[in-house]
Each structure stands twice: as structure tokens, then as C-alpha cells.
Design a protein around this motif. Structure first.
Motif, mmCIF file in Angstrom:
data_model
loop_
_atom_site.group_PDB
_atom_site.id
_atom_site.type_symbol
_atom_site.label_atom_id
_atom_site.label_comp_id
_atom_site.label_asym_id
_atom_site.label_seq_id
_atom_site.Cartn_x
_atom_site.Cartn_y
_atom_site.Cartn_z
ATOM 1 N N SER A 507 -2.540 -12.661 -0.756
ATOM 2 C CA SER A 507 -1.163 -13.152 -0.659
ATOM 3 C C SER A 507 -0.816 -13.545 0.772
ATOM 4 O O SER A 507 0.075 -14.362 0.992
ATOM 5 N N ALA A 508 -1.520 -12.936 1.734
ATOM 6 C CA ALA A 508 -1.301 -13.254 3.151
ATOM 7 C C ALA A 508 -2.175 -14.412 3.620
ATOM 8 O O ALA A 508 -2.221 -14.705 4.819
ATOM 9 N N THR A 699 -3.176 -2.528 4.392
ATOM 10 C CA THR A 699 -2.868 -3.920 4.745
ATOM 11 C C THR A 699 -1.825 -3.995 5.850
ATOM 12 O O THR A 699 -1.829 -4.936 6.655
ATOM 13 N N ILE A 705 -0.819 -9.583 8.533
ATOM 14 C CA ILE A 705 -0.303 -9.355 7.179
ATOM 15 C C ILE A 705 1.072 -8.713 7.333
ATOM 16 O O ILE A 705 1.202 -7.603 7.831
ATOM 17 N N SER A 706 2.099 -9.431 6.930
ATOM 18 C CA SER A 706 3.467 -8.978 7.157
ATOM 19 C C SER A 706 3.971 -8.110 6.004
ATOM 20 O O SER A 706 3.367 -8.063 4.924
ATOM 21 N N ASP A 708 6.524 -8.796 4.296
ATOM 22 C CA ASP A 708 6.850 -9.733 3.210
ATOM 23 C C ASP A 708 5.607 -10.075 2.400
ATOM 24 O O ASP A 708 5.684 -10.222 1.168
ATOM 25 N N ASP A 709 4.458 -10.228 3.071
ATOM 26 C CA ASP A 709 3.195 -10.461 2.342
ATOM 27 C C ASP A 709 2.892 -9.282 1.417
ATOM 28 O O ASP A 709 2.455 -9.465 0.270
ATOM 29 N N THR A 712 5.248 -9.332 -1.552
ATOM 30 C CA THR A 712 4.830 -10.387 -2.488
ATOM 31 C C THR A 712 3.613 -9.947 -3.288
ATOM 32 O O THR A 712 3.555 -10.151 -4.510
#
Length: 881
Positions: A507-508, A699, A705-706, A708-709, A712
Motif C-alpha cells: 500500500s506504501a 511497518t 511508510i506513513s 496513512d499507508d 489504508t
């Protein structure tokens, strides 16, 4: 004594993380278990006579002769065999010294004999030979040790990387660059995934194919150099004796004849002075190809100059194998004396190679009208080989510091003209102190894949680390060629944690490769099916040139079989340690299982993190002695271990107030409510809440890798038979539901049943099985847990019974069921597919059938077939409740 099994461990393992290359021999001492060494008359004396160098083994005494003292006092034969295996490898040129001998716990007299090796095949040979030697010493029979030593030398030379490739690999390893040998020859991968480079001998993945092709064509090379005003010998290309005759008439003697595309001096004949020699030389060269070069023989000394990344690195004077007469002894005696030089050994084991007598030697002597019995005059130099290769007994002298600047300029220019970034240039000249263009010298050849041995181990002069500029070229600016590796282990939850972690990384924007118990995936594409949690599968991901992020599930079996595929990782996750596979592979207690799983966090880099389950005593204890950072996760934010850890500024993830939360010291970062995470089934699947915690924490450690990532990834990871096969897979039929799960041990089944207990169904039926290679008590416990949670039970058997009969497994399950609830309705249908057919035809209306899958893919395929059948036609009448 009997060898029961030999395993070759190639990576960090149960016995040692820092010494990955170990032989593990399972040995039954049989009657020797009752005969320690001090009870065998003359054993110590015979052992010392056969292997006197064992005196250097200190053993637990900590001093020379310590091992012999242990033998004198009495020790067991497994211990003796361990030391013999180590010593005979050392005698064969493979000095290695780590060993352990431990009981397996299976039965008296059965041991694991552990010892290190340098070359795999030689290590296996040493294991078998050590047992033979020990038996001969016990029996008091003669033993030919020299035969074993020579055989191991031959194995070593056949299997080891050559000195040129080997020195590049060693230089890379010093810098922390990982490597994978891709075949049994010299093809090696340096680095992982998208950051990898490859070498084959001294050709690199950066080397131009056109340049190699040019260098392999001697005539084309000569043409290009001549056009660039580089001095080369006059000559031509011929195919026949007629062409040879014309060349002799044009250039005159002395001549050199060689194949146009030869290498390493194969087919070369130098200093040809008559027609008879010329025709023989033509025949020898044509053995390697139709086209043959005839050149004017240039007199002088043979130099090899090395250019790497188009910069001059070093130069060596090469001298063919030879002897100097003393006026007393014959040539054979002089060769034997020369071979006594301690610097000379078999193959590439030492600085110099022993001189052997072959057809080239015979030809050199024939040309002089000499034989091996000839006594040369005092001071006479007798050449024994036509070329100066070290592999045939030649010597080299470093002359780097003597090379004239004009020659350095010419060598670097030659590398550019041909286009070779690793370039060996053969020069014939009186010296290199003066420009070759002025002293009558010439460039004889330009070589792709030049040998490095003459430079790294010259017989005289300064050794040159020529591997260093190669690695500098391949990995500039200090790059280690690595990709992030997250390793996941534990008893239960490994696969779900692995898949979720990989999904968040994807996702990131990462190109993720990951391994699981159901397959290997490269960027979500299934590449290999089956249980892929061992080192072969991990290596598959690390070798893939499209992968920039690896998440590797590492199970018990693979570590026991051959160790891990990687030496280090950035992040290690340990989910839990519970009773499963007990009694297999020498693992008989939970503490031993924890030690085995603990191998993974021990591989974490000092800057990395071991993510440990603070709710599991055995996992939490793994933090002791780790050299890396430690992060914890827990289902209870008030866990004292979490409070202490975070109070000290540590990092953790917890389940608190309905959230998956990251703790940074005492600060909280709430990631997401569990009810918004599909994997948790609105928080009912607490074991999947638990699986989310380390995945989120792992992660989060990566800066790119935030949060938000991560959010998500958690929200888009939808449990299904495609994304999470065999993990809480629901199949809703018209009148009933199937839930397929890979729960296969008591701990996993208990977690599954806790989840099922929270679901609202009028009836809950368990379809259970036991695995044949598990302990009796483990199989019984599956029955006990099932009887506590289900209204009805269907017993089936796995396809592979693993050493038991179906009746045995069914009987143990029934014992467990009857212990808890003897009145629960129980049906036995041995075949899984037949059990699923039975459910389809005889289901209880509205019931939930919870199925412990054997082969996940097979069970899911069968359920899909039943779904398709239902959609096509009416379902048979169900029986009343």
C-alpha cells in the motif's frame, strides 16, 4: 555405530547464529554408548598416532592437549568423531574449528554431532569419514588417512569458488554485502532483490557483452588495438597448413601459434623455431577452433596488467613453472624438491600450485632433447610449461610500483578501446619501467575474466587487494546492495501477520516479495505453491530482481533442515511459542522450541528491531542478550512489561480502548479502531487483532511508510480465500455456512474456537483432524477443545497420516472428546472431500461448519466446487435438527 541422518545447515540455525555453515549428523552410537574412550585398550595411543595434530585441540580443558586429556579420562565416541571431522578438514586445507555434540533426547546413545565446514560436500564427506576412522581406531585396524585427505582436497577444488571469484565475494562480505551462489560454478549474486549485481568469475553484470565478445576474438582485438596505435605483434589468421606455410615465409621464426578464441593459455605454443614444431602447434590450436592466429614471437618477460573500472590497478611479472639445475640431480628430483616448498599446494589451496608432469611438460623437454632423468647443468633454467599460469605451477612477482606512467595511460586506454570494465592485459616486454612502445614490447592479448590470484597472492612482492575496486565499482557510495527484510516466526499467526505486513508495504508503493505456508508471492503474483516457509523460498524472493521489500515467514521446519536463507534482517517478529511439532527434529520441550524461534531475532542488525510478544513469557524472554533494539506488542496496554518498556522510552503496539495503538514512550498514536479493520471481524477475531499489532509496528519502523499507508493497508486487507487462504475463510451456502481455517494445533484451535463462540449461529459443528507426527497428548487435546465448543463433531483424517494409522488418530481424538463430553454427537469420515460432501448433503439448517483444513488449496477447491454445484441445481433435502 550408525549414521541416521546428515543435514547441511547453510544459514543461522539452532546451534549457532554466527557460524551458519554446520554439518548436523544424527549418530546412533549403539553399543559404543556403553564404552567411553578410557574403557577401550590402546584407543588414546592409536588416535594420537593417526592424528597427532589433534594435540592443538584445546577442548573444554582450554589448553593444547586438552582433547587428548578428555580422551584419556574418558569421553563418548560422538565427541571424538566431532573432533576428527574438524581435524581432517583442516588437514585437507579447510581450517575450521566449531563443534558440539549433544544428545537428541530420543533415546539413549543417539546424538547430534555438530561441526563447521567450509565446503559443503567436503563437510559431508568428513562426517562419514570420521565415523569410519573412529570405528577403525576402536577395532584396532589399519586406516589409510591420506586417501581421505586427498579426496577432500579434490572435493574442495571441485566445489569451492575459485580464488578470483572468492576474493570478490570475501570483499563484499566484509562490507556487509550479502551473496548467493547461483550455481555450482562461479555465478554469484551480490546483494538482494532490485539492488543485486552478479559476477561470473571476474566478469560482472556491468561488463559489456560486446567487449567480452571482442576480447574473446584475438584477431578483432588486435585489429582494434593496431588501429589505435597500440604496439601488437605482427601476424595473421590461418586455417590450414598452406596458410601456415605462407605465414612462416612472411614473418619468419620464432613464432607463436594460438587459437583465435582461446583462453588461459589453452592451445598456445610459443617460441616456435622450425616447421615440425609449427605443424604440431597448429594441430594443438585447432583443437579449440578452426581459426588460428600465427604471430611473430616477441622476446622479453611476460607481464599481466590489471585495469578495473578503467583505472590501472596493478601489474605482475609471470614466470612459467620451471626448475634450476644444480649439476647433480635430475629434473624429476628437482621438481619434487620444488613441490616441497610449503607455499605450494594442491589446486588453489596455497599461494603456489604444485608442478605436475603433463603433455606440455613432456613437449618442453622433448624440444630440449631432455627427459625427466636428465641432469641439467648448474644454474640452468629448465622451463616446464609453455605459459606462465599459476594454476600450472607458475609464479608471479608484483611490479605495480615499477610501471611507467606512459604504460599506465596505455593500459587504461586499451580497456576503454575494448570496453572492458574488468580487463587483464598481457604484455611481452623487457620491462615496464620504460614505455612499451619504446622498448620493443607488445600487447599480446586483452582478457575478459582475468585471473586475480597472481595479484592477491604473488610469490614475491606486495599483495594487491584487487577485489576492492571491483566491489567499489559494483556498489558505489557505500551501498550494501540490500533490501528491507522483515522476518516473521512463531507457532501461530505467522502467515496472517506476514500477509498483512506485506499488504501494508504494498500500500506504501513497495514491490513486495513474501513467503507463506501456502506459497511464494512476488508483487501479489503466486509463484510457488505449497508450504514455502523455508530457506529455498526465502532465497527465491531475495534473488528476484523486481523485489525491493521482503517479508519472509520462517517456520520451524526450514530452520531445522538447513537454517535461514539470510544472515541478517532489519526487523524480526515473533508471534508466540506454543506446543506444536513437539518431539520432531530434536525439539522436545517448549524451551527448545523457543530457542529455535529465537534464532530469527538474533539475526537482526544492531540498528534494527526485534518485535516480541509481551504476553508470551517465552517470547518476551528472547530479548535477553539481543544486540538489536526491542519493540513489544500486547493485547493489554496495562501489561507491566509494556508499562516498564514504554516508561523507559521504548516502542510498542497495543490493543487499547478498541484501537490498534502505537506507543512511543508514553505517547499514544492511535492507528485505527479494530471495528474498522476487516481482518478482525469487528473485533470478534481477537487473534487477528493480535496479528495486526506486530504488522503495524514493523511497518511503522520504516520512514517511507506513513501512518496513512498503514491505515489504508489495514482497511483494504479483506479476509478471503484469495487474500488469506485457509485463514477464517467463510463460504455462505443457502442454508448453512462453512468456515475453513488452517488451525492445526491446540493453541491455534483454541483461538479459532474463541472466535467461533462469538458468532451467532443456531448450531456449530466442528470438522476436526489430528496430525500423525504430533504427540498423543496434543492430538487428544484437539478433541478436548472441540468438545468444549462445538455442538457436533465430524472427525476426518489428513491425507498424509505421517507415521500413524487412521484408527490411531481417530481413537486419540475420541479419547479427548469423551473426556470432556461423552454425549456429543460424533461422526467419523476419514476422507476430507467425503466429509465435505457429507456436510453438503446432510447439513443442519443455519449451522456453521468449522473445518480444520489439511491441504488448504485442496479444501478450498472442493468447497468452491460445492458452491458451484449449489448454484447450478437444487440442494438435496437436509435432515431435521
Amino acid at each position: 555405530m550408525k549414521i541416521l541422518e546428515i543435514k547441511v545447515l547453510k544459514g543461522p540455525n539452532y546451534w549457532s547464529v554466527r557460524r551458519p555453515k554446520l554439518i548436523q549428523m544424527k549418530l546412533d552410537l549403539e553399543e559404543m554408548e556403553q564404552r567411553p574412550t578410557n574403557s577401550i585398550p590402546g584407543f588414546r595411543e592409536r588416535l594420537e598416532k593417526l592424528l597427532p595434530s589433534l594435540y592443538e585441540h584445546h577442548c573444554s580443558e582450554g589448553k593444547p592437549g586438552g582433547f587428548f586429556s578428555r580422551v584419556e579420562d574418558g569421553t563418548w565416541m560422538g565427541h571424538v568423531i566431532e573432533h576428527i571431522a574438524l581435524e581432517i578438514q583442516t588437514l585437507a586445507g579447510m581450517d575450521t574449528g566449531f563443534g558440539r555434540t549433544r544428545g537428541t533426547g530420543e533415546k539413549e546413545g543417539v546424538y547430534h554431532v555438530i561441526f563447521s565446514y567450509m565446503e559443503e560436500d567436503a563437510g559431508v564427506y568428513a562426517a562419514k569419514a570420521a565415523v569410519r576412522i573412529a570405528q577403525a581406531l576402536v577395532d584396532g585396524t589399519e586406516y589409510n588417512l591420506d586417501e581421505d585427505i586427498q579426496r577432500m582436497r579434490e572435493i574442495r577444488e571441485d566445489t569451492r569458488l575459485g580464488p578470483s571469484t572468492g576474493c570478490i565475494v570475501e570483499e563484499a562480505a566484509k562490507r556487509g554485502i550479502p551473496y548467493i551462489r547461483l550455481n555450482r560454478q562461479s555465478l554469484v549474486q551480490l546483494g538482494y532483490g532490485v539492488n543485486q549485481k552478479r559476477i561470473r568469475a571476474t566478469i560482472a553484470s556491468t561488463t559489456s557483452n560486446i567487449a567480452v565478445d571482442i576480447a574473446c576474438d584475438k584477431e578483432e582485438t588486435k585489429m582494434l588495438l593496431e588501429a589505435a596505435e597500440i604496439p601488437v605483434p605482427r601476424g595473421t589468421v590461418i586455417r590450414s597448413e598452406e596458410g601456415l606455410k605462407e605465414a612462416v615465409e612472411k614473418y619468419g621464426y620464432p613464432l607463436v601459434i594460438k587459437p583465435i578464441d582461446g583462453n588461459h593459455g589453452k592451445g598456445n605454443t610459443t617460441n616456435i623455431t622450425n616447421w615440425e614444431q609449427a605443424t604440431k602447434a597448429l594441430e594443438a590450436a585447432k583443437y579449440y577452433g578452426r581459426n588460428v592466429i600465427v604471430e611473430k614471437f616477441i622476446t622479453g618477460f611476460d607481464f599481466r596488467c590489471l585495469v578495473i573500472n578503467y583505472k590501472f590497478i596493478c601489474a605482475a611479472l609471470r614466470t612459467p613453472a620451471s626448475v634450476v639445475g644444480d649439476g647433480v640431480h635430475n629434473i624429476q628430483w628437482l621438481i619434487d624438491e620444488t613441490n616441497k616448498d610449503p607455499r605450494r599446494g594442491y589446486g588453489h589451496e596455497k599461494v603456489l600450485t604444485q608442478i605436475t608432469i603433463d603433455q606440455f611438460t613432456q613437449k618442453m623437454l622433448d624440444d630440449l632433447k631432455y627427459t625427466l632423468d636428465t641432469v641439467p647443468a648448474k644454474g640452468e633454467l629448465v622451463l616446464l610449461k609453455p605459459t606462465a599460469n599459476l594454476s600450472t605451477g607458475g609464479t608471479s612477482t608484483d611490479v605495480t610500483d615499477e610501471v611507467h606512467p606512459a604504460n599506465i595511460f596505455m593500459f587504461e586506454r586499451i580497456a576503454k578501446i575494448i570496453g572492458l570494465d574488468i580487463c587483464g592485459i598481457d604484455v611481452m616486454a623487457t620491462d615496464l619501467r620504460t614505455p612499451v612502445a619504446e622498448n620493443g614490447g607488445a600487447i599480446l592479448e586483452v582478457n575478459a575474466a582475468p585471473g586475480f590470484r597472481m595479484h592477491i597472492e604473488p610469490a614475491e612482492g606486495l599483495p594487491r587487494n584487487v577485489a576492492e575496486p571491483v566491489v567499489d565499482m559494483l556498489f558505489p557510495k557505500g551501498s550494501a546492495g540490500r533490501i528491507p527484510i522483515i522476518a516473521v516466526t512463531g507457532t501461530n499467526g505467522k502467515t496472517t501477520t506476514t500477509r498483512l505486513t506485506a499488504h501494508i508495504a504494498k500500500s506504501a508503493g513497495k514491490k513486495v516479495g513474501y513467503t507463506t505456508s501456502d506459497g511464494v508471492y512476488i508483487q501479489n503474483q503466486l509463484m510457488m505453491k505449497g508450504d514455502c516457509t523455508g530457506p529455498i523460498s526465502s532465497a527465491f524472493v531475495l534473488k528476484d530482481p523486481t523485489v525491493d521489500f521482503a517479508v519472509l515467514e520462517c517456520a520451524r521446519g526450514g530452520i531445522l533442515k538447513s537454517g535461514l536463507a539470510f544472515q541478517n534482517c532489519e526487523v524480526a517478529i515473533v508471534t508466540n511459542v506454543a506446543a506444536d511439532h513437539m518431539g520432531l527434529g530434536g525439539i522436545n520441550t517448549l524451551e527448545q522450541m523457543a530457542k529455535l524461534k529465537g534464532v530469527i531475532p538474533e539475526t537482526v542488525f544492531p540498528h534494527g528491531y526485534a518485535i516480541l510478544n509481551a504476553d508470551d513469557d517465552l517470547v518476551y524472554k528472547m530479548k535477553e542478550g539481543l544486540e538489536c533494539n526491542v519493540a513489544l506488542f500486547s493485547m493489554d496496554e496495562n501489561n507491566p512489561r509494556i508499562k516498564k518498556h514504554c516508561g523507559d522510552g521504548g516502542l510498542a503496539s497495543v490493543f487499547e480502548n478498541g484501537y490498534v495503538t502505537i506507543m512511543k514512550g508514553t505517547w499514544k498514536v492511535r492507528v485505527l479502531p479494530v471495528k474498522k479493520i476487516p481482518l478482525t471481524y469487528e473485533g470478534k477475531a481477537l487473534h487477528n487483532v493480535n496479528n495486526c499489532l506486530p504488522a503495524v509496528l514493523a511497518t511503522y519502523l520504516y520512514r517511507d511508510i506513513s501512518i496513512d499507508d498503514i491505515r489504508t493497508g489495514l482497511q483494504t486487507f479483506i479476509p478471503s480465500e484469495s487474500l488469506t487462504p485457509g485463514r477464517l475463510n467463510f463460504f455462505h451456502f443457502k442454508n448453512f455456512t462453512m468456515l475453513a481455517d488452517f488451525a492445526h494445533n491446540p493453541h491455534g484451535l483454541k483461538l479459532l474456537c474463541d472466535f467461533v463462540s462469538k458468532l451467532d449461529y443456531p448450531a456449530k459443528v466442528g470438522v476436526i483432524s489430528g496430525t500423525g507426527d504430533r504427540r498423543d497428548e496434543d492430538i487428544r487435546e484437539l478433541g478436548e477443545i472441540s468438545a468444549q465448543y462445538f455442538d457436533e463433531i465430524i472427525i476426518r483424517c489428513d491425507k498424509n497420516l505421517r507415521g500413524r494409522t487412521a484408527d490411531e488418530i481417530i481413537g486419540l481424538l475420541k479419547e479427548g472428546i469423551e473426556k470432556v463430553n461423552p454425549d456429543i454427537p460424533t461422526t467419523t469420515i476419514a476422507n476430507e472431500n467425503e466429509a465435505l460432501e457429507y456436510i453438503y448433503a446432510n447439513h443442519r439448517p443455519g449451522a456453521l461448519y468449522t473445518i480444520m483444513c489439511d491441504v488448504v488449496a485442496g479444501a478450498l477447491d472442493k468447497i468452491a466446487e460445492l458452491k458451484e454445484r449449489e448454484e447450478k441445481g437444487p440442494v438435496r433435502a437436509s435432515h431435521p435438527v
